[in-house]
Design a protein around this motif. Structure first.
Motif, mmCIF file in Angstrom:
data_model
loop_
_atom_site.group_PDB
_atom_site.id
_atom_site.type_symbol
_atom_site.label_atom_id
_atom_site.label_comp_id
_atom_site.label_asym_id
_atom_site.label_seq_id
_atom_site.Cartn_x
_atom_site.Cartn_y
_atom_site.Cartn_z
ATOM 1 N N THR A 100 1.070 -1.168 0.094
ATOM 2 C CA THR A 100 0.144 -0.079 0.167
ATOM 3 C C THR A 100 1.147 1.347 0.107
ATOM 4 O O THR A 100 0.117 2.430 -0.156
ATOM 5 C CB THR A 100 -1.035 0.374 1.127
ATOM 6 N N SER A 101 1.950 1.119 0.430
ATOM 7 C CA SER A 101 2.686 2.332 0.594
ATOM 8 C C SER A 101 2.976 3.147 -1.547
ATOM 9 O O SER A 101 3.330 2.202 -2.048
ATOM 10 C CB SER A 101 4.918 2.031 0.870
ATOM 11 N N ASP A 102 3.464 4.147 -0.821
ATOM 12 C CA ASP A 102 3.897 5.184 -2.541
ATOM 13 C C ASP A 102 4.927 4.799 -3.022
ATOM 14 O O ASP A 102 5.454 4.952 -4.321
ATOM 15 C CB ASP A 102 3.529 6.707 -1.362
ATOM 16 N N THR A 103 5.847 4.208 -2.131
ATOM 17 C CA THR A 103 6.610 3.886 -2.555
ATOM 18 C C THR A 103 7.167 2.424 -3.793
ATOM 19 O O THR A 103 6.287 1.374 -2.700
ATOM 20 C CB THR A 103 8.210 3.716 -1.389
ATOM 21 N N GLU A 113 -3.219 -1.939 -9.024
ATOM 22 C CA GLU A 113 -2.988 -0.315 -9.039
ATOM 23 C C GLU A 113 -1.638 -0.139 -8.636
ATOM 24 O O GLU A 113 -0.403 0.337 -8.715
ATOM 25 C CB GLU A 113 -3.275 -0.238 -6.804
ATOM 26 N N ARG A 151 1.087 2.104 -10.746
ATOM 27 C CA ARG A 151 1.494 2.443 -10.897
ATOM 28 C C ARG A 151 3.500 1.857 -11.417
ATOM 29 O O ARG A 151 4.444 4.079 -11.781
ATOM 30 C CB ARG A 151 1.900 3.065 -8.926
#
Length: 287
Positions: free
Chosen positions: A9-12, A162, A166
């Motif tokens: 779930t991290s943006d990284t 998702e 990304r």
């Protein structure tokens, strides 16, 4: 698809392993290495030859392993990866998946960019429940202007999709589609640059037949294509509307357009895309 609490779930972007860094794998890797991309490093890649691996020598953000030097290179690469990108030739995919299946990290997502290899064929060679996502990028990804279609396999959740979205957003636009649309994504955008380059090839040769030398013809055609594409990108008009703005009634452009339309381009493109999709289906059947 439903979200999984176990998915990242991290943006990284998490640790990534890439099996194969040919033209498409290399384009994806270039996007991941862009300064603005937040990603866990190093990215681990595998190549066939020692020479290809040595091209990354001294790079802090990439670790390259050669299967020519180490028969277990692919297995080693995937052990700590949360995303495993299969960027090898379609005929190699099944063998590679069989090779790495027991070395995948728990929760790893397997991403295939191979045409003609359904997710079910990959899932059959993996432990139960390993999420598989198919992706169909195109070569403009090399300069960050690609478009990629992605589709979930049986075990892939919204969160996995998702994450993969990304990943490919680093090299351009991304469309989430059903897997039964992937072959048509390949027909339209995956192979699409070749259609445009064929147009450029024929238009350049036609310009040369009108008396321009090779360099002049290249400049005329290349800048016309680039300029028209940018004009479309910066306009809310449809291609049809933009064409009409260039086509004065009873003018010179109208005469050329009429000749092209007499060739029935719509039917021609329908046949071309159908042939492309049909070949993908044949590959899926192992033909």
């Amino acid at each position: 698809m439903s979200d999984s609490k176990d998915a990242p779930t991290s943006d990284t972007l998490p640790r990534i392993a890439m099996i194969g860094v040919g033209s498409m794998g290399g384009a994806i890797l270039a996007g991941l290495r862009a300064p603005e991309v937040d990603i866990a490093l190093p990215i681990v890649v595998t190549t066939k030859s020692v020479t290809s691996a040595q091209a990354f020598a001294g790079d802090d953000d990439v670790t390259a392993l050669s299967s020519e030097q180490d028969a277990d290179a692919n297995k080693t690469a995937v052990r700590d990866a949360e995303l495993v990108v299969l960027a090898v030739k379609p005929w190699m995919v099944r063998d590679v998946v069989r090779e790495i299946a027991n070395d995948l990290a728990p929760g790893a997502v397997v991403v295939s960019v191979a045409a003609g290899v359904p997710s079910s064929a990959i899932e059959d060679k993996l432990p139960d429940g390993v999420p598989v996502v198919r992706a169909m990028p195109n070569t403009p990804a090399t300069i960050g202007l690609g478009v990629t279609g992605i589709a979930a396999g049986a075990a892939a959740t919204d969160a996995h999709i998702e994450l993969v979205r990304r990943l490919f957003a680093t090299v351009g636009e991304v469309l989430v589609v059903r897997e039964d649309q992937i072959n048509d994504i390949a027909a339209v955008s995956g192979s699409g640059p070749a259609y445009l380059f064929l147009y450029a090839e024929e238009m350049t040769q036609a310009a040369e037949r009108r008396g321009f030398d090779e360099d002049q013809a290249r400049v005329l055609v290349q800048q016309t294509i680039v300029g028209a594409a940018e004009l479309w990108a910066h306009s809310d008009d449809t291609p049809e509307e933009l064409r009409r703005k260039v086509t004065s009634p009873k003018g010179t452009t109208e005469q050329a357009v009429l000749v092209l339309q007499e060739a029935n381009w719509g039917e021609l493109f329908d046949r071309a895309l159908a042939a492309n999709a049909r070949r993908s289906e044949e590959l899926e059947r192992g033909e």
